[in-house]
Write an enzyme that holds these catalytic residues in place. Structure first.
Site, PDB file in Angstrom:
ATOM      1  N   GLY A   1      21.389   8.094 -50.743  1.00 15.28           N
ATOM      2  CA  GLY A   1      21.455   8.951 -49.566  1.00 15.28           C
ATOM      3  C   GLY A   1      22.294   8.392 -48.431  1.00 15.28           C
TER       4      GLY A   1
ATOM      5  N   GLY B   1      28.856   3.740 -63.846  1.00 13.18           N
ATOM      6  CA  GLY B   1      28.779   2.734 -64.894  1.00 13.18           C
ATOM      7  C   GLY B   1      29.694   3.058 -66.056  1.00 13.18           C
TER       8      GLY B   1
ATOM      9  N   SER C   1      32.679   1.607 -52.236  1.00 16.87           N
ATOM     10  CA  SER C   1      31.792   1.756 -51.086  1.00 16.87           C
ATOM     11  C   SER C   1      30.348   1.953 -51.536  1.00 16.87           C
ATOM     12  CB  SER C   1      32.234   2.967 -50.255  1.00 16.87           C
ATOM     13  OG  SER C   1      31.340   3.198 -49.193  1.00 16.87           O
TER      14      SER C   1
ATOM     15  N   GLY D   1      35.399   3.890 -61.605  1.00 19.79           N
ATOM     16  CA  GLY D   1      34.479   4.496 -62.552  1.00 19.79           C
ATOM     17  C   GLY D   1      34.278   3.667 -63.800  1.00 19.79           C
ATOM     18  N   GLY D   2      33.224   2.871 -63.831  1.00 21.20           N
ATOM     19  CA  GLY D   2      32.841   2.164 -65.047  1.00 21.20           C
ATOM     20  C   GLY D   2      33.623   0.920 -65.376  1.00 21.20           C
TER      21      GLY D   2
ATOM     22  N   LYS E   1      30.215   0.159 -46.534  1.00 22.40           N
ATOM     23  CA  LYS E   1      29.367   1.310 -46.829  1.00 22.40           C
ATOM     24  C   LYS E   1      29.763   2.447 -45.885  1.00 22.40           C
ATOM     25  CE  LYS E   1      25.606  -1.643 -48.424  1.00 22.40           C
ATOM     26  NZ  LYS E   1      24.209  -2.094 -48.252  1.00 22.40           N
TER      27      LYS E   1
ATOM     28  N   LYS F   1      38.541   9.633 -50.722  1.00 22.17           N
ATOM     29  CA  LYS F   1      37.766   9.448 -51.952  1.00 22.17           C
ATOM     30  C   LYS F   1      37.278  10.796 -52.456  1.00 22.17           C
ATOM     31  CE  LYS F   1      34.215   6.569 -54.063  1.00 22.17           C
ATOM     32  NZ  LYS F   1      33.278   5.440 -53.838  1.00 22.17           N
TER      33      LYS F   1
ATOM     34  N   CYS G   1      30.494  13.965 -49.411  1.00 21.63           N
ATOM     35  CA  CYS G   1      29.284  14.256 -48.639  1.00 21.63           C
ATOM     36  C   CYS G   1      29.008  15.755 -48.641  1.00 21.63           C
ATOM     37  CB  CYS G   1      29.450  13.765 -47.197  1.00 21.63           C
ATOM     38  SG  CYS G   1      29.745  11.987 -47.056  1.00 21.63           S
TER      39      CYS G   1
ATOM     40  N   ASN H   1      22.001   6.883 -59.074  1.00 20.43           N
ATOM     41  CA  ASN H   1      21.561   6.496 -57.737  1.00 20.43           C
ATOM     42  C   ASN H   1      21.445   7.727 -56.857  1.00 20.43           C
ATOM     43  OD1 ASN H   1      23.437   6.483 -55.163  1.00 20.43           O
ATOM     44  ND2 ASN H   1      24.789   6.269 -56.942  1.00 20.43           N
TER      45      ASN H   1
END
Length: 324
Positions: free
Chosen positions: A81, A227, A32, A253-254, A54, A175, A140, A78
């Site tokens: 927001g 990454g 996402s 993840g990566g 998203k 998540k 969040c 990143n």
């Protein structure tokens, strides 16, 4: 196609996987926030296992101040927001494009309070025929508890997920945030509350500093690291979460190669999400699906689902010893 319908002409491996009653043609989907319908001209989206939207909030959000992205060694920070058009804008302007690709649509939902998550799902209910599952983003900040991520409190996660389950018929992926002492405890809370699967994991907290201005590079000060740099940590969390629950795990993840995907599957994941790699190679997810089929053939794997949890016992001992 169902496994029993395959014929001798179908010489390639079976890439189908299932997340509860959500069936995917292959285990590859976007993370996402790292994918949008605008990639349609660069990527055969219909070849993916699913698409993930998203994160949707109840009201419109503009996101964080610039800079929102900065490159790091083997990764990216990143602090976007999570801009959102709100539920109304999502249903009218965003969802139809995702639906047009002909693959399962997983709608990511967020909130700054538990009640906002419930409100989002309630307001999306009339459009549920256009969605196949929800992914509940519990990373969040919780404004009711000092801004800590909602996903850091197993009791709050249980209450949140149970409340969503009472408001929808769709499968629920949850998540998780990596910022917890025991990801197994939070994973079990999500499972107990009725989650169909869990996604492990979101970005890791980090920051970057400009030594000349003596300011943080990101406008919000801190951000999320993603990454290749985070892959070993994410892989461990997937392994721990998979050992803690009986529901499927989606690894994230990566991931940049088919070999990475197989590592996550062996650690316990049933499917994977690709995020940061898409920023530099927007076509990578389709490449990964094809590369995964070739790699399974090389590994003499006929069904990719058989890889899940396949680490050799000698390599899955509990973490009771200090690193040597």
């Amino acid at each position: 196609m169902p496994r029993e319908a395959r014929t001798a002409a179908d010489s390639g491996p079976d890439l189908q996987v299932s997340l509860g009653n959500l069936a995917l043609a292959n285990p590859v989907m976007p993370a996402s926030g790292c994918f949008g319908p605008e990639l349609d001209s660069l990527l055969p989206i219909n070849e993916l296992g699913a698409v993930v939207t998203k994160t949707v909030f109840a009201e419109r959000r503009s996101g964080n101040p610039a800079h929102r992205l900065t490159e790091t060694a083997l990764g990216m920070l990143n602090s976007v927001g999570i801009p959102s058009q709100g539920t109304a804008g999502f249903v009218s302007d965003v969802l139809p494009a995702y639906r047009s690709f002909g693959v399962p649509v997983i709608a990511s939902v967020g909130g700054l309070t538990v009640e906002e998550y419930w409100r989002v799902v309630e307001e999306l209910a009339p459009a549920e025929e256009q969605m196949d599952a929800y992914e509940v983003n519990v990373s969040c900040p919780n404004l009711e508890h000092g801004g800590l991520a909602i996903g850091t409190d197993a009791a709050v996660v249980e209450r949140l997920v149970a409340g969503i389950g009472r408001r929808t018929r769709l499968p629920l992926l949850v998540k998780l945030t990596p910022g917890v002492t025991s990801i197994g405890d939070v994973a079990r809370a999500a499972e107990y509350a009725g989650a169909t699967a869990i996604t492990v994991c979101n970005t890791f907290p980090g920051m970057a500093v400009d030594i000349r201005t003596r300011e943080t590079i990101l406008g919000n000060g801190i951000g999320g690291l993603s990454g290749p740099a985070v892959k070993p940590m994410a892989l461990r969390l997937v392994w721990q979460a998979a050992a803690a629950v009986g529901i499927p795990v989606v690894g994230c993840g990566g991931i940049t190669s088919a070999e990475d995907i197989v590592e996550f599957l062996l650690a316990g994941a049933s499917a994977v999400q690709v995020g940061t790699a898409t920023f530099t190679r927007p076509y990578i997810m389709a490449e990964l699906v094809r590369d995964l089929a070739e790699l399974c053939t090389d590994l003499d794997v006929t069904r990719v689902a058989e890889l899940t949890g396949g680490l050799a016992p000698t390599h899955t001992r509990q973490e009771t010893r200090c690193p040597e």
